[in-house]
Design a protein around this motif. Sequence first.
Motif, PDB file in Angstrom:
ATOM      1  N   ILE A   1       0.666  -1.293   0.076  1.00 49.08           N
ATOM      2  CA  ILE A   1       0.073   0.022  -0.232  1.00 49.08           C
ATOM      3  C   ILE A   1       1.032   1.187   0.020  1.00 49.08           C
ATOM      4  O   ILE A   1       0.775   2.231  -0.716  1.00 49.08           O
ATOM      5  CB  ILE A   1      -1.243  -0.030   1.208  1.00 49.08           C
ATOM      6  N   TYR A   2       1.901   1.200   1.004  1.00 47.44           N
ATOM      7  CA  TYR A   2       2.959   2.281   0.906  1.00 47.44           C
ATOM      8  C   TYR A   2       3.458   2.704  -0.532  1.00 47.44           C
ATOM      9  O   TYR A   2       3.482   3.826  -1.097  1.00 47.44           O
ATOM     10  CB  TYR A   2       3.944   2.106   1.893  1.00 47.44           C
ATOM     11  N   TYR A   3       3.685   1.695  -1.178  1.00 44.58           N
ATOM     12  CA  TYR A   3       4.618   1.837  -2.727  1.00 44.58           C
ATOM     13  C   TYR A   3       3.398   2.341  -3.426  1.00 44.58           C
ATOM     14  O   TYR A   3       3.807   3.059  -4.225  1.00 44.58           O
ATOM     15  CB  TYR A   3       5.157   0.483  -2.879  1.00 44.58           C
ATOM     16  N   SER A   4       2.291   1.506  -3.320  1.00 45.56           N
ATOM     17  CA  SER A   4       1.197   1.945  -4.506  1.00 45.56           C
ATOM     18  C   SER A   4       1.008   3.529  -4.108  1.00 45.56           C
ATOM     19  O   SER A   4       0.648   4.059  -5.312  1.00 45.56           O
ATOM     20  CB  SER A   4      -0.064   0.836  -4.095  1.00 45.56           C
ATOM     21  N   ASN A   5       0.599   3.895  -3.127  1.00 46.42           N
ATOM     22  CA  ASN A   5       0.022   5.190  -2.748  1.00 46.42           C
ATOM     23  C   ASN A   5       1.429   6.144  -3.268  1.00 46.42           C
ATOM     24  O   ASN A   5       0.878   7.400  -3.506  1.00 46.42           O
ATOM     25  CB  ASN A   5      -0.281   5.341  -1.431  1.00 46.42           C
ATOM     26  N   ARG A   6       2.557   5.827  -2.763  1.00 43.44           N
ATOM     27  CA  ARG A   6       3.536   6.805  -3.345  1.00 43.44           C
ATOM     28  C   ARG A   6       3.831   6.845  -4.651  1.00 43.44           C
ATOM     29  O   ARG A   6       4.007   7.951  -5.429  1.00 43.44           O
ATOM     30  CB  ARG A   6       4.806   6.399  -2.510  1.00 43.44           C
TER      31      ARG A   6
ATOM     32  N   ALA B   1       1.093   6.860  -6.883  1.00 43.66           N
ATOM     33  CA  ALA B   1       0.067   7.551  -7.186  1.00 43.66           C
ATOM     34  C   ALA B   1       0.662   9.107  -6.998  1.00 43.66           C
ATOM     35  O   ALA B   1       0.299   9.879  -7.844  1.00 43.66           O
ATOM     36  CB  ALA B   1      -1.111   7.205  -6.452  1.00 43.66           C
ATOM     37  N   SER B   2       1.115   9.309  -5.978  1.00 43.39           N
ATOM     38  CA  SER B   2       1.671  10.432  -5.697  1.00 43.39           C
ATOM     39  C   SER B   2       2.532  11.019  -6.517  1.00 43.39           C
ATOM     40  O   SER B   2       2.687  12.175  -7.229  1.00 43.39           O
ATOM     41  CB  SER B   2       2.336  10.736  -4.179  1.00 43.39           C
TER      42      SER B   2
END
Length: 104
Positions: A24-29, A31-32
């Motif tokens: 989730i952290y990698y996926s959300n970063r 997206a950012s």
Amino acid sequence: YKVAVRLYGCAIDLDDNESAQQKIYYSNRSASYCILKKYQEAQSDAVKSTELDPSWYKAWYRKGVAEEGLGDYAAAERSFAAGLACAPRDADLLKAHQEVKMMT
């Protein structure tokens, strides 16, 4: 979004045991990074997320968005298709897949 990138990086560093949250952290970063138009970094993080959990459809979506931003429409189509294999009814994936197919 620059702050989000930094904070997700901190979360990744603090959670060094590659827990379920890592994807989730990698996926959300990713997206950012996409919002910041840093598509190479976005693609790299999305790849890491898919490696941590190949069934995480959001990572496939974000990988496809990054590849589209890089102009690699064939790779984007493959990523969106991989995401659809995990979540066949996801509206964002369906739309992105259809749009990128017209570009290839």
